[in-house]
Design a protein around this motif. Structure first.
Motif, PDB file in Angstrom:
ATOM      1  N   SER A 244       0.978  -1.708  -0.038  1.00  0.00           N
ATOM      2  CA  SER A 244       0.692   0.260  -0.240  1.00  0.00           C
ATOM      3  C   SER A 244       0.859   1.554  -0.292  1.00  0.00           C
ATOM      4  O   SER A 244       0.333   1.649   0.003  1.00  0.00           O
ATOM      5  CB  SER A 244      -1.194   0.328   1.543  1.00  0.00           C
ATOM      6  N   SER A 245       1.849   1.255   1.427  1.00  0.00           N
ATOM      7  CA  SER A 245       3.526   2.502   0.908  1.00  0.00           C
ATOM      8  C   SER A 245       4.096   2.430   0.136  1.00  0.00           C
ATOM      9  O   SER A 245       4.619   3.315  -0.794  1.00  0.00           O
ATOM     10  CB  SER A 245       3.987   2.313   2.080  1.00  0.00           C
ATOM     11  N   GLY A 246       4.035   1.541  -1.432  1.00  0.00           N
ATOM     12  CA  GLY A 246       5.247   1.586  -2.142  1.00  0.00           C
ATOM     13  C   GLY A 246       6.695   0.930  -1.936  1.00  0.00           C
ATOM     14  O   GLY A 246       7.400   0.447  -2.156  1.00  0.00           O
ATOM     15  N   VAL A 247       6.550  -0.003  -0.206  1.00  0.00           N
ATOM     16  CA  VAL A 247       7.559  -0.021   0.389  1.00  0.00           C
ATOM     17  C   VAL A 247       7.983  -1.605  -0.379  1.00  0.00           C
ATOM     18  O   VAL A 247       7.348  -2.790  -0.812  1.00  0.00           O
ATOM     19  CB  VAL A 247       7.913  -0.857   2.024  1.00  0.00           C
ATOM     20  N   THR A 248       9.406  -2.010  -1.077  1.00  0.00           N
ATOM     21  CA  THR A 248      10.230  -2.988  -1.941  1.00  0.00           C
ATOM     22  C   THR A 248      10.225  -4.196  -0.980  1.00  0.00           C
ATOM     23  O   THR A 248      10.827  -4.276  -0.225  1.00  0.00           O
ATOM     24  CB  THR A 248      10.647  -2.303  -2.640  1.00  0.00           C
ATOM     25  N   ILE A 249       8.949  -6.019  -1.286  1.00  0.00           N
ATOM     26  CA  ILE A 249       9.246  -6.846  -1.011  1.00  0.00           C
ATOM     27  C   ILE A 249      10.394  -7.310  -1.462  1.00  0.00           C
ATOM     28  O   ILE A 249       9.770  -8.021  -2.579  1.00  0.00           O
ATOM     29  CB  ILE A 249       7.939  -7.476  -0.019  1.00  0.00           C
ATOM     30  N   TYR A 250      11.213  -7.747  -0.525  1.00  0.00           N
ATOM     31  CA  TYR A 250      12.682  -8.865  -1.497  1.00  0.00           C
ATOM     32  C   TYR A 250      11.795 -10.171  -0.391  1.00  0.00           C
ATOM     33  O   TYR A 250      11.416 -10.172   0.567  1.00  0.00           O
ATOM     34  CB  TYR A 250      13.710  -8.014  -1.071  1.00  0.00           C
ATOM     35  N   TYR A 251      11.707 -11.190  -1.179  1.00  0.00           N
ATOM     36  CA  TYR A 251      10.899 -12.748  -0.391  1.00  0.00           C
ATOM     37  C   TYR A 251      12.424 -13.133  -0.534  1.00  0.00           C
ATOM     38  O   TYR A 251      13.122 -14.231  -1.007  1.00  0.00           O
ATOM     39  CB  TYR A 251      10.360 -12.883  -1.623  1.00  0.00           C
ATOM     40  N   SER A 252      12.802 -13.725   0.711  1.00  0.00           N
ATOM     41  CA  SER A 252      14.140 -15.040   1.444  1.00  0.00           C
ATOM     42  C   SER A 252      13.368 -16.596   0.491  1.00  0.00           C
ATOM     43  O   SER A 252      12.486 -16.789   0.423  1.00  0.00           O
ATOM     44  CB  SER A 252      13.870 -14.747   2.896  1.00  0.00           C
ATOM     45  N   THR A 253      14.221 -17.250   0.313  1.00  0.00           N
ATOM     46  CA  THR A 253      14.009 -18.416  -0.463  1.00  0.00           C
ATOM     47  C   THR A 253      14.920 -18.822   0.429  1.00  0.00           C
ATOM     48  O   THR A 253      14.444 -20.264   0.519  1.00  0.00           O
ATOM     49  CB  THR A 253      15.197 -18.809  -1.478  1.00  0.00           C
ATOM     50  N   GLY A 254      14.675 -19.402   1.587  1.00  0.00           N
ATOM     51  CA  GLY A 254      14.486 -19.517   2.925  1.00  0.00           C
ATOM     52  C   GLY A 254      15.777 -19.311   4.549  1.00  0.00           C
ATOM     53  O   GLY A 254      16.115 -18.450   4.109  1.00  0.00           O
ATOM     54  N   ILE A 255      15.945 -19.402   5.963  1.00  0.00           N
ATOM     55  CA  ILE A 255      16.257 -19.564   6.618  1.00  0.00           C
ATOM     56  C   ILE A 255      17.674 -19.444   6.000  1.00  0.00           C
ATOM     57  O   ILE A 255      18.785 -18.551   6.396  1.00  0.00           O
ATOM     58  CB  ILE A 255      16.242 -19.829   8.242  1.00  0.00           C
ATOM     59  N   PRO A 256      18.163 -21.195   5.546  1.00  0.00           N
ATOM     60  CA  PRO A 256      19.892 -21.052   4.889  1.00  0.00           C
ATOM     61  C   PRO A 256      20.485 -19.738   4.379  1.00  0.00           C
ATOM     62  O   PRO A 256      21.618 -19.828   4.553  1.00  0.00           O
ATOM     63  CB  PRO A 256      19.925 -22.322   4.674  1.00  0.00           C
ATOM     64  N   GLN A 257      19.314 -19.624   3.507  1.00  0.00           N
ATOM     65  CA  GLN A 257      20.254 -18.457   3.090  1.00  0.00           C
ATOM     66  C   GLN A 257      19.765 -17.079   2.730  1.00  0.00           C
ATOM     67  O   GLN A 257      20.489 -16.041   3.220  1.00  0.00           O
ATOM     68  CB  GLN A 257      19.510 -18.749   1.237  1.00  0.00           C
ATOM     69  N   LEU A 258      19.503 -17.239   4.267  1.00  0.00           N
ATOM     70  CA  LEU A 258      19.222 -15.287   4.446  1.00  0.00           C
ATOM     71  C   LEU A 258      19.935 -14.937   4.575  1.00  0.00           C
ATOM     72  O   LEU A 258      20.265 -13.379   4.748  1.00  0.00           O
ATOM     73  CB  LEU A 258      18.291 -15.514   6.149  1.00  0.00           C
ATOM     74  N   MET A 259      21.427 -14.960   5.814  1.00  0.00           N
ATOM     75  CA  MET A 259      22.375 -14.237   5.749  1.00  0.00           C
ATOM     76  C   MET A 259      22.977 -14.025   4.711  1.00  0.00           C
ATOM     77  O   MET A 259      23.644 -12.898   4.276  1.00  0.00           O
ATOM     78  CB  MET A 259      23.357 -14.913   6.594  1.00  0.00           C
ATOM     79  N   GLU A 260      22.875 -14.683   3.389  1.00  0.00           N
ATOM     80  CA  GLU A 260      23.370 -13.951   1.632  1.00  0.00           C
ATOM     81  C   GLU A 260      22.546 -13.234   0.911  1.00  0.00           C
ATOM     82  O   GLU A 260      22.709 -12.156   0.772  1.00  0.00           O
ATOM     83  CB  GLU A 260      23.679 -15.522   1.211  1.00  0.00           C
ATOM     84  N   GLU A 261      21.354 -13.350   1.687  1.00  0.00           N
ATOM     85  CA  GLU A 261      20.480 -12.655   1.100  1.00  0.00           C
ATOM     86  C   GLU A 261      20.517 -11.100   1.945  1.00  0.00           C
ATOM     87  O   GLU A 261      19.990  -9.992   1.155  1.00  0.00           O
ATOM     88  CB  GLU A 261      18.883 -12.921   1.337  1.00  0.00           C
ATOM     89  N   MET A 262      20.593 -11.068   3.477  1.00  0.00           N
ATOM     90  CA  MET A 262      20.537  -9.388   3.614  1.00  0.00           C
ATOM     91  C   MET A 262      21.544  -9.064   2.833  1.00  0.00           C
ATOM     92  O   MET A 262      21.711  -8.000   2.932  1.00  0.00           O
ATOM     93  CB  MET A 262      20.868  -9.693   5.253  1.00  0.00           C
ATOM     94  N   ALA A 263      22.733  -9.592   2.729  1.00  0.00           N
ATOM     95  CA  ALA A 263      23.953  -9.081   2.150  1.00  0.00           C
ATOM     96  C   ALA A 263      23.455  -8.205   0.793  1.00  0.00           C
ATOM     97  O   ALA A 263      23.858  -7.583   0.058  1.00  0.00           O
ATOM     98  CB  ALA A 263      25.418  -9.609   1.462  1.00  0.00           C
ATOM     99  N   ILE A 264      23.071  -9.410  -0.227  1.00  0.00           N
ATOM    100  CA  ILE A 264      22.424  -8.621  -1.892  1.00  0.00           C
ATOM    101  C   ILE A 264      21.510  -7.316  -1.625  1.00  0.00           C
ATOM    102  O   ILE A 264      21.563  -6.536  -2.036  1.00  0.00           O
ATOM    103  CB  ILE A 264      21.849 -10.056  -2.168  1.00  0.00           C
ATOM    104  N   VAL A 265      19.963  -8.591  -0.573  1.00  0.00           N
ATOM    105  CA  VAL A 265      18.462  -6.416   0.055  1.00  0.00           C
ATOM    106  C   VAL A 265      19.163  -5.568   0.695  1.00  0.00           C
ATOM    107  O   VAL A 265      19.129  -4.199  -0.310  1.00  0.00           O
ATOM    108  CB  VAL A 265      18.170  -7.910   0.323  1.00  0.00           C
ATOM    109  N   LYS A 266      20.382  -5.898   1.610  1.00  0.00           N
ATOM    110  CA  LYS A 266      20.746  -4.479   2.156  1.00  0.00           C
ATOM    111  C   LYS A 266      19.413  -3.724   2.166  1.00  0.00           C
ATOM    112  O   LYS A 266      18.766  -3.017   2.473  1.00  0.00           O
ATOM    113  CB  LYS A 266      21.167  -4.000   1.259  1.00  0.00           C
ATOM    114  N   PRO A 267      18.804  -4.767   3.100  1.00  0.00           N
ATOM    115  CA  PRO A 267      17.115  -3.913   4.213  1.00  0.00           C
ATOM    116  C   PRO A 267      17.909  -2.406   4.399  1.00  0.00           C
ATOM    117  O   PRO A 267      18.112  -2.669   5.076  1.00  0.00           O
ATOM    118  CB  PRO A 267      16.326  -4.891   4.454  1.00  0.00           C
TER     119      PRO A 267
END
Length: 595
Positions: A244-267
């Protein structure tokens, strides 16, 4: 009876709902990335216009199947972008989404699909479809099933016709705030889960209040990584508020990949349950200890906590500022990098975060905004915000929300987020909802003169000892669980002469502890009676006991040979302990305590 109402709630137009909010965004910012999914080494954006178009096509496919407005459709899936697509398509078709956790058993699926009278189910995988098929004969009304990983999106889009698309447009324009949007079933710590009736008005009202409460966080310049289960109402609220507000949602592929995806997305902000924040802290502590930097890390922790604590009073002095600047380069920047390096705020909910941990995260540069709510309150009832926060509390009521503390200490809530009742359960509804709209939360709490709420326990979990002493387990459990070696604590003692506890060990932290104590390679089952491990557990117990009177203190405990798990039914999908199940499973252990 103490009460507090937060003024300044946003008036929501009768035509404003989650679907119209998406369509409005698609018109004003068509190219803005609404969602992003993982592909190979990165993420692929889906623009707001493209997402809205997909929603309309899938909704048209649902309409073409002949499903009427108000029909319940079950959504049995883990967190992924298609979950949000189906959520919105179900709403756009005029139907209502019924969410089911991906980890649900066949018995749970049968109950939710059957109790909700769902006529269609969307499964994530063939394995989920097999779970449903095993009970399908007992839920005859649900005669249609699609599988996301078997092409459900394309199959439904292929059914769309011009007539169905026109009907989707009519149904969207006909959405009323009182219409059923979703049935979200409670986690069921006791008894069968109850279906909470959440309306379109509940979702959009809650979302609009959140936008005005935290404009620094809920806006179109932000991005967040979605990894909590979307079957849970809190993740659903975040989903709606972001779209509703325009915050972009990135969808993780799972907890094992979470730290790797945090580094990519930089939420720019994160949201999670306290256990995840505890794990981040414990992992950092474990790494520092293993590298021989434990003393430096411990000093950095003390400085971070001192720095944060003084922010609420006189402000940090020169020596604290100097140390903080040094540790920011040596330690804090690396900890922030675990969450991508750009997150300034972290929403925490589902259980108490703990004062020490909240000060630690604020001290390293990530302000933890703790909140409180239930499925029955469409997630949020109170929230600490960047402009109004008090560590140790769960914040002030949402704008337009009232909180009062009943004579017996129960927290009661009234506002636009309160559900309509329990699906097909008039007795439970009458017990929970007063005729004038006040909801009995079942939680015990206190509210200060500024409106900040503190939760002190769960009404139904109060333990009454043989001596008549009332004990709130949460006070003890939350404090003990803050110890890095402790995973779960279950306080026992109903009708017994004293209070005791069952304790489980954090198996991720155990190797570091074992290495530091000369027990490398020793299995947990062999450490249950180890004197060093029990001394560490006792120190955690002692710290918890410091928060209560002697009559409420834990006199003894038992370390269990394995942790509590969701798979064993001992924890809910949101990591709450199912006390009755744990008590039954470890009945002999408890009996031995009081032998």
């Amino acid at each position: 009876m103490k009460a507090f109402t937060t003024q300044g709630d946003v008036s929501v137009s009768p035509t404003d709902n989650v679907v119209s909010a998406l369509l409005s965004r698609a018109e004003t910012a068509p190219d803005h990335p609404a969602l992003a999914y993982r592909s190979s080494g990165g993420f692929v954006d889906i623009s707001t216009a493209a997402f809205a178009a997909e929603v309309r096509e899938v909704a048209a496919g649902i309409v073409a199947l002949g499903l009427e407005p108000g029909t319940r459709i079950s959504l049995f899936s883990a967190t992924r972008w298609e979950f949000t697509l189906f959520d919105y398509a179900i709403w756009a078709s005029g139907c209502a989404a019924v969410t089911i956790y991906e980890s649900s058993s066949a018995q749970q699926v049968e109950w939710i699909v059957g109790n909700s009278d769902s006529q269609m189910i969307i499964c994530e995988t063939e394995a989920h479809r097999a779970v449903f098929d095993s009970v399908a004969g007992r839920v005859a009304d649900c005669s249609t099933a699609f599988v996301i990983e078997d092409g459900a999106v394309g199959q439904l889009k292929a059914l769309a016709t011009d007539e169905a698309r026109a009907e989707v447009d009519r149904r969207v324009s006909a959405i009323k705030h009182g219409d059923l949007a979703s049935l979200v079933y409670t986690s069921g710590t006791t008894g069968k889960p109850k279906g909470c009736v959440l309306t379109h008005g509940n979702f959009i009202w809650e979302s609009r209040q959140l936008e005005v409460m935290a404009p620094q966080v809920i806006n179109a310049r932000q991005r967040q990584l979605m990894f909590l289960p979307l079957a849970h109402v809190w993740a659903r609220l975040v989903e709606v508020a972001c779209v509703s507000s325009g915050v972009t949602i990135y969808y993780s592929t799972g907890i094992p990949q979470l730290m790797e995806e945090m580094a990519i997305v930089k939420p720019t902000w994160v949201f999670s349950v306290p256990r995840v924040f505890e794990k981040i802290y414990n992992a950092a502590k474990q790494k520092a200890d293993s590298e021989g930097k434990g003393r430096v890390f411990d000093r950095a922790v003390r400085v971070a906590i001192d720095y944060s604590t003084t922010l609420d009073s006189t402000g940090p002095g020169p020596w604290t500022r100097l140390q903080h600047a040094l540790f920011d380069r040596l330690v804090y920047a690396k900890l922030r990098a675990v969450l991508g390096g750009e997150a300034e705020y972290a929403f925490s909910g589902g259980a108490p975060l703990g004062v020490r941990l909240a000060h630690f995260f604020r001290g390293i540069g990530i302000t933890a905004l703790e909140g409180y709510g239930l499925t029955e309150t469409t997630a949020g009832a109170t929230q600490n915000t960047p402009d109004a926060m008090r560590i140790g509390s769960v914040g002030r009521p949402f704008p337009g929300t009232s909180i009062k503390i009943a004579d017996d200490g129960e927290v009661m809530i009234k506002g636009g987020q309160i559900f309509s009742g329990y699906w097909k359960n008039a007795a439970a509804t009458e017990e929970a909802l007063e005729p004038d709209g006040w909801f009995h939360s079942g939680d015990l709490g206190e509210i200060d003169d500024d409106g900040f709420l503190s939760i002190t326990g769960r009404k139904k979990e109060i333990i009454v000892t043989a001596g008549g002493k009332n004990v709130a387990p949460a006070v003890l459990e939350d404090r003990i669980r803050a110890h890095p070696l402790i995973s779960q604590v279950v306080v026992v003692g109903e009708a017994k002469p004293f209070i005791a506890a069952l304790v489980t060990i954090d198996e991720d932290f155990l190797p570091a502890w074992a290495s530091a104590n000369g027990k490398t390679g020793t299995a947990l089952a062999d450490l249950v009676d180890d004197s060093d491990l029990n001394a560490a557990v006792q120190s955690a117990i002692d710290d918890g006991n410091n928060a209560v009177s002697r009559a409420e203190a834990i006199k003894t405990y038992r370390v269990l040979p394995q942790d509590l798990t969701i798979e064993a039914g001992e924890l809910t999908p949101t990591l709450k302990v199912r006390r009755e199940i744990v008590a039954r499973k470890y009945e002999a252990v408890i009996a031995d305590i009081y032998a």
